[in-house]
Enzyme design. Structure first.
Site, PDB file in Angstrom:
ATOM      1  N   GLY A 295       4.568  78.613  88.954  1.00 23.81           N
ATOM      2  CA  GLY A 295       4.175  78.094  90.294  1.00 23.81           C
ATOM      3  C   GLY A 295       4.278  79.050  91.337  1.00 23.81           C
ATOM      4  N   SER A 296       4.524  78.642  92.626  1.00 26.66           N
ATOM      5  CA  SER A 296       4.613  79.442  93.639  1.00 26.66           C
ATOM      6  C   SER A 296       5.591  80.597  93.623  1.00 26.66           C
ATOM      7  CB  SER A 296       4.719  78.680  94.814  1.00 26.66           C
ATOM      8  OG  SER A 296       3.881  77.829  95.036  1.00 26.66           O
ATOM      9  N   ILE A 297       6.788  80.167  92.695  1.00 27.00           N
ATOM     10  CA  ILE A 297       7.862  81.201  92.634  1.00 27.00           C
ATOM     11  C   ILE A 297       7.238  82.669  92.193  1.00 27.00           C
ATOM     12  CG2 ILE A 297       9.885  81.482  91.309  1.00 27.00           C
ATOM     13  CD1 ILE A 297      10.186  78.768  90.968  1.00 27.00           C
ATOM     14  N   GLU A 688      -0.797  72.968  94.466  1.00 29.55           N
ATOM     15  CA  GLU A 688       0.526  72.821  95.305  1.00 29.55           C
ATOM     16  C   GLU A 688       0.374  72.227  96.391  1.00 29.55           C
ATOM     17  OE1 GLU A 688       3.378  76.262  97.292  1.00 29.55           O
ATOM     18  OE2 GLU A 688       3.823  75.742  94.982  1.00 29.55           O
TER      19      GLU A 688
END
Lengths: 695, 416
Positions: A295-297, A688
């Site tokens: 994900g956004s990581i 998200e």
């Protein structure tokens, strides 16, 4: 006269008879001497053989197993000698009576004991690794046929601390999991043979040649783990997991300069002292064996790639289209609607659309090369058993929507250790290091037998780019960022929140109720020392990475910096919000530590990507692992059942990769892992949902 | 043929007889006995030290225990040396009754102590005491007395055979109740030997041996335990795990050590392999540690003991002394031979000690006492009691008259 003669005659006859009897005795004694002579000459060889077989035995003993210690020498696993109780059932006359006498000292039932004592075998264990007082009590009973022998028992003094890393040993001292298994050969020590004389109870009485036991002792293993940091990490994620009723949690702490794994925590915990109380899922080191979609990581890597390619600068602006953007028939969304954001702000607010647009500036091929270069889609080489490479499709298979997804960290899988290593590459000025868990193998005197030096895999980005990314990431933990709860007083924290949707294994669709909340960061942002990755798996109630994982990050980072002796930086050297850092030559050239071992420069190690290779040449002889690739789940399951195994499945769709590889010799037992992925872009969309800031 | 042998044996003795009668007791015999006892103590320590250290809390425990018995035995030996052996003849019936009482006492539960399935001993002042050992000595004394008394009438069945059979048979019956097969066989064998020596008809002895053999056959086949012992004797290796264990281990210990032995203290049988190594199987460790020389020494000492005993018997003028000396000699010779044959696997195990050598209080004490009696016989002293009988009778008469006189005097005084 005549009677006197008769008397004389009678007396003579009596003497004759007495002499006769006496001669018989003397002959009897001569017979004894003859018999002994016969036994000691003619029969001597056969009897010697019998004597030798019962008397002399070559006893093979396993030497003491080496310890496992942390980087400061604290003992994590030690071997202690404990008594084990055995019986020779054939020399036990009354099993019922002896069972009653033994019962109070053994951890068993009367019936089980009687059964063991009346068995027909020569030798049975009554209790292995018993408590010393019980063993002493049993010795004092003096029951013939019951004996005590000393065995080494593996003992983990810190209990569940680093339990999954250490693994455990079987009752016979073979490492079965974790480091214990990985370095079993080094730690096991030699077996040594002693020629001993034994008494009738089988106790060794005399050693004909006494070996120096210590010579055979196994090597000790020094880990890079710091037991104190490990404790902090375990406690921090356990707290978060409990608070959010999560399924589990991972944390990895890495030294950015050397790639040393300072801590690698895994909830639920596992105490190797009590293996029986846990199931096999508990002792898996999920930080290396479990994959998830980051994900956004993942967004900082996109930024780093574009900055390195010089297609953008931190101040380049992007139109975020009001938080909605249609890509190839799908809509990608941002949680908060933004119109124009700089590249740095995209990190700060975690914009999916912005990230996709940054990725577009370098193109999918270059982008793919960068993320491979950061180590995604390949094993880190940490050397831990069962490490997963993660799944990353080659760009020519990406639909446009897949490209968008990969740009914000969906549609590919990674492991916490992989993520930590990649993040460390940003933190240390662009060098991807091989994560290190084993520092050295030490002999019994503490001398280094084998050192495992820090290893540089490749340079990924330049120090300047790394510093820019760090600055952008530091915006995440300040006012307006998604990860303010990860901030630490006195330090600038560079980080990135992540809240990834998980695929529900039953529906094989992204499930709006299954989340993975993460925070990845390093500190101090200006001169990074440590990288911390925190992932909380399936938190309930709340799932924003910044809220769920952020506090754990803050705790771990704060304590680790303190334990590592890192002081807060003077205010003037710290990053200022809204002001790009001025390149300081000295700070920008964090030369690799002298001890770092340089690998030959390589861009992408494609050969590591399992399952995406062309078929190897079929080798003759022996059963081979079949090729599961491109099979549907149903087909794959049926095929696996034919082989008598049930594979562990990751993802959904068709099989894209498998472990072991197709064409490998068929291992027994076969432990099969299949990674599945949807063939089309269908279902690759994920949202998200939030910036993670609390309303 | 036998007369030649006879003359060779008797002639020198006959000439000596007059010379050294009254000359003193047989010091060579005492030396032989002391050597046997000393060898026994050394081997006892060697065989029992490991076991005693492990189970009894001191490597010297058995040795000290045995030393006490040896001291006590030597006291008895000295006593017996000083007491004229003819007293046993005079006191034979009280002694027989005492022995029977002891044999009965040991059978009473609570007095007799059961060990290894047999009720053979009781505790006496902290010492274990085996009446069977006493029975052997009294039986020999009784047989010597009876046989010497009957003299020429020994050829008759009712006089020469039946009474002995009854008395010994009664004792054997009591022994079999314990049960003590070994001692029973010993008593019967001693009886046969003394009857044979004293001129009982060979046909009776043969018949008795035959019936005895039949009886023994039933006694053995009737008891699984004895049957197994016989089987173990015939093939120790296939019964090695149970009943044949002891004899197998004994043979291994003896044979594996080689002709020169393992050396004193180096034996391995003592490591728990040969049970009762210090007791019945002391011959095993002698053969194992001292080799063939140890066995030659041991067997030689017993042969010498038999020779000296025979010499004492031949040189004794008194028929009772002669039979008693021979009976005691036969007792030692027979038991030593039987024990050593058992140890070397030539006889089934019976539970007989090696006299004067094995660990075992009663056996040692009674053995030394019997040697004392033998030594006393070797003095060949005149029967002072009989010689002084007239004098004694005169004195007694005198005392009686004196008393009577006093009485008469007193009554006379009173009257006055």
């Amino acid at each position: 006269m005549r009677s006197q003669g008769d008397d004389e005659k009678a007396r003579k006859w009596m003497k004759v008879r007495m002499g006769l009897i006496a001669s018989v005795f003397v002959l009897g004694f001569v017979g004894v001497v003859g018999r002994v002579y016969y036994l000691q000459t003619v029969e001597a060889e056969a009897l010697s053989k019998r004597s030798a077989t019962q008397l002399n035995r070559d006893v093979t003993r396993q030497a003491r197993r080496g310890n496992v210690v942390d980087r400061n020498g604290t003992e994590l696993a030690v071997s202690v000698e404990v008594p084990s109780v055995f019986a020779r059932p054939r020399s036990i006359e009354n099993p019922e009576r002896e069972a009653r006498r033994l019962l109070p000292h053994l951890n068993t039932t009367y019936e089980a004991l009687v059964e063991k004592l009346s068995s027909q075998s020569n030798f049975v264990w009554l209790e292995r690794q018993a408590r010393p007082p019980s063993a002493e009590a049993i010795t004092n009973l003096g029951i013939p046929g019951i004996g005590i022998t000393n065995e080494f028992k593996r003992y983990y003094p810190l209990r569940e601390r680093a339990g999954q890393i250490l693994g455990f040993v079987g009752i016979d001292g073979d490492g079965l999991e974790g480091i214990e298994r990985m370095l079993n050969k080094e730690m096991a020590g030699a077996t040594y043979q002693m020629n001993v004389s034994r008494d009738a109870q089988g106790r060794p009485m005399i050693t004909n040649e006494t070996p120096r036991f210590r010579d055979f002792e196994g090597y000790s293993v020094q880990l890079t783990i710091d037991e104190k940091i490990q404790a902090v990490a375990e406690a921090a994620i356990a707290r978060q997991v409990e608070q959010f009723s999560a399924r589990g949690g991972y944390a990895v702490v890495l030294d950015v300069h050397t790639g040393d794994i300072l801590a690698m925590a895994n909830t639920p915990y596992f105490d190797p002292n009590r293996v029986g109380d846990f199931i096999s899922d508990d002792w898996r080191l999920r930080n290396v064996t479990d994959t998830f979609e980051p994900g956004s990581i993942f967004k900082p890597f996109v930024l780093a790639a574009a900055l390195q390619e010089k297609t953008i600068t931190l101040n380049s602006t992007f139109d975020c289209e009001g938080g909605r953007m249609r890509v190839g028939g799908y809509t990608i969304r941002d949680v908060k609607r933004h119109n124009t954001l700089t590249a740095a702000q995209i990190q700060q607010v975690s914009s999916n659309i912005g990230s996709y647009k940054i990725a577009q500036t370098i193109g999918r091929e270059r982008y793919y090369e960068y993320i491979r270069s950061f180590g995604f889609g390949g094993r880190t080489g940490v050397g831990l058993r069962g490490e997963q490479p993660g799944m990353l499709w080659p760009p020519d298979r990406w639909a446009e929507i897949s490209f968008a997804n990969v740009a914000f960290g969906q549609g590919l899988t990674t492991t916490p250790i992989q993520l930590a290593a990649a993040t460390a590459a940003i933190a240390n000025g662009g060098m991807l290091l091989k994560p290190r868990i084993i520092d050295a193998v030490l002999d019994r005197d503490g001398k280094i037998v084998r050192h495992n030096p820090p290893t540089l895999v490749r340079r990924v980005i330049s120090p300047e780019v790394a510093r820019d990314v760090a600055w952008a990431m530091s915006l995440v933990t300040v006012e307006g960022g998604t990860g303010q709860r990860a901030a630490i007083e006195g330090f600038t924290v560079a980080g990135k929140t992540g809240t990834a949707q998980k695929v529900n294994p039953e529906t094989r669709r992204y499930d709006p109720n299954l989340w993975m909340a993460g925070f990845v960061g390093f500190a101090p942002a200006e001169k990074p020392e440590i990288v911390v990755v925190v992932i909380i798996d399936e938190p309930k109630k709340m799932h924003y990475g910044g809220v769920v994982a952020g506090p754990a990050f803050a705790t771990i980072a704060r304590e680790t910096l303190a334990l590592r002796g890192v002081f807060p930086m003077p205010e003037e050297q710290r990053f200022q919000v809204g002001k790009r850092p001025v390149a300081q030559k000295s700070a920008l050239e964090p030369a690799a530590p002298a001890a770092v071992f340089m690998l030959p420069a390589m861009r992408v190690l494609d050969s590591e990507s399992d399952g995406l290779l062309e078929d190897g040449e079929e080798e003759q002889g022996g059963p081979k692992v079949p090729d599961f690739r491109q099979m549907t789940l149903r087909q794959a399951m049926r095929r696996a059942q034919d082989l008598g195994t049930s594979p562990s499945i990751e993802g959904w769709g068709r099989v894209v990769s498998q472990e072991p590889k197709a064409g490998d010799p068929l291992p027994v037992p076969l432990v099969l892992t299949l990674v599945l992925s949807p063939a089309s872009g269908q279902g690759l969309i994920s949202d998200e949902p939030s910036t993670g800031t609390l309303q | 043929m036998s007369t030649d042998l006879l003359t060779t044996i008797t002639r020198p003795m006959a000439s000596e007889q007059t010379d050294d009668s009254e000359q003193g007791w047989d010091r060579w015999l005492l030396l032989i006995v002391l050597l046997l006892v000393a060898l026994g103590l050394i081997m006892l320590y060697s065989s029992s030290a490991v076991m005693a250290e492990q189970r009894m809390g001191g490597h010297l425990v058995l040795l000290q225990n045995q030393l006490q018995k040896v001291v006590l035995g030597m006291v008895l030996l000295t006593g017996a040396l000083c007491v004229d052996y003819r007293w046993y003849k005079r006191m034979i019936y009280p002694m027989l009754i005492g022995t029977v009482v002891l044999l009965v006492l040991v059978l009473i539960p609570g007095i007799g102590i059961i060990q290894n399935g047999a009720q053979r001993w009781f505790s006496l002042g902290g010492m274990s005491f085996q009446p069977a050992e006493v029975a052997k000595v009294t039986a020999v004394m009784y047989l010597a007395y009876s046989v010497s008394k009957k003299g020429k009438r020994m050829g008759s069945f009712t006089i020469g055979f039946v009474p002995h059979l009854l008395v010994i048979g009664f004792m054997v019956g009591l022994l079999m109740l314990q049960p003590d097969f070994g001692s029973s066989v010993m008593l019967l064998a001693l009886m046969m030997i003394l009857l044979f020596v004293s001129g009982a008809k060979l046909s009776y002895l043969f018949m008795f041996t035959l019936t005895g053999a039949v009886g023994a056959y039933f006694a053995i086949s009737g008891s699984e335990y004895r049957m197994k012992r016989i089987l173990a004797f015939l093939d120790p290796w296939s019964h090695r795990q149970d009943i044949g264990y002891q004899i197998s281990e004994s043979l291994i210990a003896i044979g594996a050590s080689g002709l020169y032995g393992r050396g004193l203290g180096n034996g391995t049988g003592k490591l728990g392999y040969v049970p009762e190594l210090w007791n019945d199987f002391i011959g095993t460790i002698i053969a194992e540690e001292l080799g063939i020389f140890g066995i030659v020494f041991l067997a030689g000492l017993f042969a010498l003991l038999v020779w000296r005993g025979l010499r004492i018997a031949f040189r004794c003028d008194d028929p009772f002394g002669m039979y008693l000396a021979f009976g005691i000699t036969a007792m030692f010779g027979l038991q030593a031979m039987a024990n050593l044959w058992v140890v070397t696997g030539m006889l089934p195990t019976k539970g007989l000690t090696l006299p004067l050598v094995s660990f075992g209080g009663s056996s040692m004490i009674m053995g030394l006492f019997a040697i004392g009696v033998l030594l006393n016989i070797s003095r060949n002293a005149p029967d002072h009691w009989e010689l002084e009988r007239e004098e004694r009778d005169g004195e007694r008469l005198e005392r009686r008259w004196e008393k009577k006189r006093e009485k008469i005097m007193r009554s006379r005084d009173r009257r006055r």
